[in-house]
Design a protein around this motif. Structure first.
Motif, short mmCIF file in Angstrom:
data_model
loop_
_atom_site.label_atom_id
_atom_site.label_comp_id
_atom_site.label_asym_id
_atom_site.label_seq_id
_atom_site.Cartn_x
_atom_site.Cartn_y
_atom_site.Cartn_z
N MET A 154 0.84 -1.20 0.00
CA MET A 154 0.00 0.00 0.00
C MET A 154 0.88 1.25 0.00
O MET A 154 1.94 1.29 0.63
N LYS A 155 0.44 2.29 -0.70
CA LYS A 155 1.21 3.51 -0.78
C LYS A 155 1.17 4.27 0.55
O LYS A 155 0.17 4.28 1.26
N THR A 156 2.29 4.92 0.84
CA THR A 156 2.37 5.78 2.02
C THR A 156 3.08 7.08 1.64
O THR A 156 3.75 7.16 0.61
N PHE A 157 2.91 8.10 2.47
CA PHE A 157 3.63 9.34 2.31
C PHE A 157 4.97 9.24 3.03
O PHE A 157 5.08 8.57 4.07
N THR A 158 5.99 9.91 2.50
CA THR A 158 7.25 9.99 3.23
C THR A 158 7.09 10.96 4.39
O THR A 158 6.12 11.73 4.46
N GLN A 159 8.04 10.93 5.29
CA GLN A 159 7.98 11.81 6.44
C GLN A 159 7.97 13.28 6.01
O GLN A 159 7.20 14.08 6.55
N SER A 160 8.81 13.62 5.05
CA SER A 160 8.87 15.02 4.59
C SER A 160 7.58 15.42 3.90
O SER A 160 7.13 16.57 4.02
N GLN A 161 6.96 14.49 3.16
CA GLN A 161 5.69 14.79 2.51
C GLN A 161 4.60 15.02 3.54
O GLN A 161 3.80 15.95 3.43
N GLN A 174 -0.71 6.59 9.84
CA GLN A 174 -0.05 5.88 8.75
C GLN A 174 0.86 4.77 9.28
O GLN A 174 0.92 3.68 8.70
N ASN A 175 1.55 5.02 10.37
CA ASN A 175 2.42 3.99 10.96
C ASN A 175 1.60 2.80 11.45
O ASN A 175 2.04 1.64 11.36
#
Length: 266
Positions: A1-8, A58-59
């Motif tokens: 599944m897609k996730t956002f990066t921390q910076s995003q 998200q985590n």
């Protein structure tokens, strides 16, 4: 599944929690509850509150689905019905962040997939750099609204054309006339008792101001609308500075038309 990066995630939270145009604390609480994201730190500043809630969700879920749902609900245009001037600056800031994830919020509020930006300059252009400049100038919101799709493309030629059209639109809305161009302006602003008066028309100076405003609008129609409508786009070279100056002038026209009175006609 897609996730956002921390910076995003941080950039998205910064945009949604922006001090000037972002969500309010109560809006954040309501939206988090609506999409079933735990409000982990409600006492923190808006940006940190959102980031912590997003990161925790998200985590835990190992996906970004609920964060996407939050963005969709937050950017529904109907939410801004009472405060419409917040929508575009908020969308601008959010699109800067989303560009790196290959997403963008359209003018309709819809979240859509786009080519992911690779550099800040690409993201900035995609997120309406021109609109940001105009907003800082205090340009009339009607000008920004009418030109929104053209400004998204950073297209000065068509953005100018649409901005000028918006003046004619405003005159028609206020007067009920269906004309266009110089005929529309003459019918709306000319005569001893015009349909629209930008002042009380009691002195020669005020009457001169009325005539001058009418000439300004007609001249703008002629210079920017007629010329651009008939010239090939590639031959109409307009630097960003000129476009911004024109938007400011069109903004002045909108403000004067908004404030214009309709003298009683016998």
């Amino acid at each position: 599944m897609k996730t956002f990066t921390q910076s995003q995630l941080q950039a998205i939270a910064d945009a949604l929690g922006d001090t000037d145009y972002g969500l309010t604390g109560s809006e954040i609480g309501h939206l988090l509850a609506t999409v079933k994201i735990v409000d982990t730190d409600p006492q923190m500043t808006k940006r940190h509150r959102l980031y912590n809630a997003f990161a925790s969700d998200q985590n835990s879920r190992k996906q970004r689905t609920h964060i996407i749902a939050f963005i969709r609900k937050a950017m529904k245009p109907e939410r801004f019905a009472r405060d419409p001037e917040r929508f575009e600056p908020m969308r601008l800031n959010l699109n800067r962040a989303l560009a790196f994830a290959g997403l963008a919020v359209k003018a309709s509020g819809e979240l859509a997939a786009v080519d992911a930006a690779e550099t800040l300059s690409q993201a900035t252009r995609r997120a309406l750099e021109l609109r940001s400049d105009l907003t800082s100038r205090g340009v009339h919101p009607d000008v920004l609204w009418f030109c929104r799709e053209e400004l998204l493309a950073d297209n000065y030629f068509h953005a100018v054309l649409e901005a000028v059209k918006s003046v004619a639109d405003k005159i028609r809305q206020r007067t009920g006339l269906t004309d266009d161009g110089a005929v529309l302006v003459d019918r709306a602003f000319s005569g001893d008792v015009p349909m629209l008066a930008i002042n009380e028309l009691k002195s020669e100076s005020q009457k001169g101001e009325q005539r001058g405003f009418s000439s300004l609008v007609k001249g703008t129609f002629s210079m920017f609308r007629n010329t651009t409508a008939h010239a090939p786009r590639i031959r109409w070279q307009m630097p960003k500075e000129d476009a911004e100056d024109l938007f400011s002038m069109v903004s002045l026209m909108h403000r004067r038309i908004d404030a214009a009175i309709m003298p009683p006609r016998v």
